[in-house]
Design a protein around this motif. Sequence first.
Motif, PDB file in Angstrom:
ATOM      1  N   LYS A  59     194.956  55.851  17.623  1.00  0.00           N
ATOM      2  CA  LYS A  59     194.382  54.553  18.007  1.00  0.00           C
ATOM      3  C   LYS A  59     195.255  53.382  17.574  1.00  0.00           C
ATOM      4  CE  LYS A  59     191.165  54.416  14.048  1.00  0.00           C
ATOM      5  NZ  LYS A  59     189.727  54.304  13.671  1.00  0.00           N
ATOM      6  N   VAL A  60     196.084  53.565  16.529  1.00  0.00           N
ATOM      7  CA  VAL A  60     196.945  52.463  16.086  1.00  0.00           C
ATOM      8  C   VAL A  60     198.099  52.225  17.050  1.00  0.00           C
ATOM      9  CG1 VAL A  60     196.366  52.809  13.661  1.00  0.00           C
ATOM     10  CG2 VAL A  60     198.368  53.978  14.619  1.00  0.00           C
ATOM     11  N   LEU A  61     198.344  53.181  17.971  1.00  0.00           N
ATOM     12  CA  LEU A  61     199.464  53.053  18.898  1.00  0.00           C
ATOM     13  C   LEU A  61     199.043  52.610  20.290  1.00  0.00           C
ATOM     14  CD1 LEU A  61     201.520  56.274  18.011  1.00  0.00           C
ATOM     15  CD2 LEU A  61     201.955  53.934  17.258  1.00  0.00           C
ATOM     16  N   VAL A  62     197.758  52.446  20.525  1.00  0.00           N
ATOM     17  CA  VAL A  62     197.278  52.136  21.873  1.00  0.00           C
ATOM     18  C   VAL A  62     197.918  50.865  22.412  1.00  0.00           C
ATOM     19  CG1 VAL A  62     195.254  51.407  23.190  1.00  0.00           C
ATOM     20  CG2 VAL A  62     195.113  53.403  21.695  1.00  0.00           C
ATOM     21  N   ASP A  63     197.932  49.798  21.627  1.00  0.00           N
ATOM     22  CA  ASP A  63     198.464  48.525  22.112  1.00  0.00           C
ATOM     23  C   ASP A  63     199.971  48.604  22.374  1.00  0.00           C
ATOM     24  OD1 ASP A  63     195.968  47.389  22.036  1.00  0.00           O
ATOM     25  OD2 ASP A  63     196.235  46.444  20.086  1.00  0.00           O
ATOM     26  N   ALA A  64     200.712  49.280  21.488  1.00  0.00           N
ATOM     27  CA  ALA A  64     202.162  49.393  21.666  1.00  0.00           C
ATOM     28  C   ALA A  64     202.493  50.190  22.924  1.00  0.00           C
ATOM     29  CB  ALA A  64     202.798  50.046  20.439  1.00  0.00           C
ATOM     30  N   ILE A  65     201.734  51.245  23.194  1.00  0.00           N
ATOM     31  CA  ILE A  65     201.960  52.045  24.405  1.00  0.00           C
ATOM     32  C   ILE A  65     201.571  51.252  25.642  1.00  0.00           C
ATOM     33  CG2 ILE A  65     201.161  54.084  25.663  1.00  0.00           C
ATOM     34  CD1 ILE A  65     201.113  55.561  22.991  1.00  0.00           C
ATOM     35  N   ALA A  66     200.468  50.529  25.571  1.00  0.00           N
ATOM     36  CA  ALA A  66     200.052  49.709  26.714  1.00  0.00           C
ATOM     37  C   ALA A  66     201.108  48.668  27.051  1.00  0.00           C
ATOM     38  CB  ALA A  66     198.719  49.026  26.404  1.00  0.00           C
ATOM     39  N   GLU A  67     201.783  48.141  26.043  1.00  0.00           N
ATOM     40  CA  GLU A  67     202.843  47.162  26.283  1.00  0.00           C
ATOM     41  C   GLU A  67     204.015  47.796  27.015  1.00  0.00           C
ATOM     42  OE1 GLU A  67     205.741  44.144  23.708  1.00  0.00           O
ATOM     43  OE2 GLU A  67     204.018  45.099  22.757  1.00  0.00           O
ATOM     44  N   GLN A  68     204.327  49.056  26.693  1.00  0.00           N
ATOM     45  CA  GLN A  68     205.437  49.742  27.356  1.00  0.00           C
ATOM     46  C   GLN A  68     205.067  50.252  28.743  1.00  0.00           C
ATOM     47  OE1 GLN A  68     207.722  52.660  25.354  1.00  0.00           O
ATOM     48  NE2 GLN A  68     208.341  51.289  23.695  1.00  0.00           N
ATOM     49  N   LEU A  69     203.785  50.451  28.996  1.00  0.00           N
ATOM     50  CA  LEU A  69     203.341  51.037  30.266  1.00  0.00           C
ATOM     51  C   LEU A  69     202.328  50.119  30.941  1.00  0.00           C
ATOM     52  CD1 LEU A  69     202.830  54.699  28.988  1.00  0.00           C
ATOM     53  CD2 LEU A  69     204.797  53.816  30.271  1.00  0.00           C
ATOM     54  N   PRO A  70     202.742  48.931  31.363  1.00  0.00           N
ATOM     55  CA  PRO A  70     201.793  47.980  31.944  1.00  0.00           C
ATOM     56  C   PRO A  70     201.188  48.456  33.257  1.00  0.00           C
ATOM     57  CG  PRO A  70     204.059  47.221  32.240  1.00  0.00           C
ATOM     58  CD  PRO A  70     204.120  48.398  31.304  1.00  0.00           C
ATOM     59  N   GLU A  71     201.850  49.398  33.937  1.00  0.00           N
ATOM     60  CA  GLU A  71     201.325  49.884  35.220  1.00  0.00           C
ATOM     61  C   GLU A  71     200.151  50.841  35.044  1.00  0.00           C
ATOM     62  OE1 GLU A  71     204.438  52.873  33.872  1.00  0.00           O
ATOM     63  OE2 GLU A  71     204.106  50.713  33.764  1.00  0.00           O
ATOM     64  N   LEU A  72     199.937  51.318  33.812  1.00  0.00           N
ATOM     65  CA  LEU A  72     198.875  52.283  33.551  1.00  0.00           C
ATOM     66  C   LEU A  72     197.568  51.544  33.241  1.00  0.00           C
ATOM     67  CD1 LEU A  72     199.030  55.418  33.437  1.00  0.00           C
ATOM     68  CD2 LEU A  72     199.019  55.215  30.950  1.00  0.00           C
ATOM     69  N   PRO A  73     196.457  51.941  33.852  1.00  0.00           N
ATOM     70  CA  PRO A  73     195.176  51.316  33.500  1.00  0.00           C
ATOM     71  C   PRO A  73     194.922  51.433  31.999  1.00  0.00           C
ATOM     72  CG  PRO A  73     194.941  52.689  35.460  1.00  0.00           C
ATOM     73  CD  PRO A  73     196.305  52.965  34.911  1.00  0.00           C
ATOM     74  N   LYS A  74     194.509  50.342  31.380  1.00  0.00           N
ATOM     75  CA  LYS A  74     194.348  50.318  29.918  1.00  0.00           C
ATOM     76  C   LYS A  74     193.378  51.393  29.428  1.00  0.00           C
ATOM     77  CE  LYS A  74     195.044  48.551  25.783  1.00  0.00           C
ATOM     78  NZ  LYS A  74     194.678  47.167  25.412  1.00  0.00           N
ATOM     79  N   GLN A  75     192.347  51.667  30.226  1.00  0.00           N
ATOM     80  CA  GLN A  75     191.374  52.674  29.794  1.00  0.00           C
ATOM     81  C   GLN A  75     191.947  54.088  29.821  1.00  0.00           C
ATOM     82  OE1 GLN A  75     191.120  50.789  32.516  1.00  0.00           O
ATOM     83  NE2 GLN A  75     190.435  51.957  34.304  1.00  0.00           N
TER      84      GLN A  75
END
Length: 358
Positions: A59-75
């Motif tokens: 869970k601590v990496l969710v935001d960092a991964i979302a930043e690298q993969l903006p095309e992926l739905p956040k959920q």
Amino acid sequence: MLHAIIMAGGSGTRFWPASRQLRPKQLLNLHGDRSMIQSTLDRLGNLVAPEQQMIITGKVLVDAIAEQLPELPKQNIVGEPCRRDTAPCIGLAAALVQHQDPDAVMAVMPSDHVITSPERFQAALKTGEKLIQEDPSRIVTFGIRPDYPAESFGYIERAIAIENSEAAVFQVKQFREKPNRETAQAYLDAGTFYWNGGIFLWKASTILKALQENAPEIYAHIDAIAKRIGQDDYPQVLEREFAAIEGKSIDYAVMETYPNVVVIEADFPWDDVGSWQALSRLHEPDEDGNTVVGSHVAIDSSGCIIHSTGEHTIVTIGLDDMIVVQTPDATLVAPKHAEERVREAVKALAERGLDGLL
């Protein structure tokens, strides 16, 4: 429908000091211009739509991964409450996917491997999907033909061939744990063993049933989570039930005892990028055998692995077969043969309270 599940919860301690708790190996550019997790999704191409791609991570990496993969739905970036190894990770993913698509086929893969032929990889996934359509109770895995007696990989021993297949496909005789060098050499000589690449295909319903039958203590918690998906109390149930699971790998929980596993002989180039020495396989060494990422000046130095960041230049004099890794706040210097001891360095830093370096 085919869904891709990317397991991205590892800490990558063997790649310290470049890999840190909040920026582990899968978020680093170790090969090419994209991070390892970006490259993992890139190689799926159009085979799996972003809506059917899911990342399971801490869970601590969710935001960092979302930043690298903006095309992926956040959920679709799911944070585990805590680390519990691959069987609970896969069980959670299967429950989430089945809730969305009861007839789903899942392709499960690590986030930190290098596969340099996306076309062949996609073709292999299509072959695996067809094998599951022919027999929905199957579990499909991929075996990498070994070219040296590796002691750091698990192995898959093949049995009889599956006829009328588009690729080299075999029933799995058994899974073997990481061997000593003598045993690894025997596996290589036999010609019937593969490295276990940790990539799987199965129906979501099949793997959940396999967990229920082979690891009922894990399944009970996953089932409790599954029953609350989409409900207001889901986050609390996920936190409580997932933390109560005793961690176990999917190999121990299911693969070693499941009766209907087939292995596809992978024809795509593969590297698990397990430690700093992998850079020598991913980057062309110079005329002195030095593998250099960054800026390096060598004087009477050979066979080294050098990794620097920014404009920092590393100068080596009379250095042979060493690993030198520079980051803004820490530097690693170690003999290549002692690279597995990098984990000891991370442990020592933690014991000394140097949390800012972890």
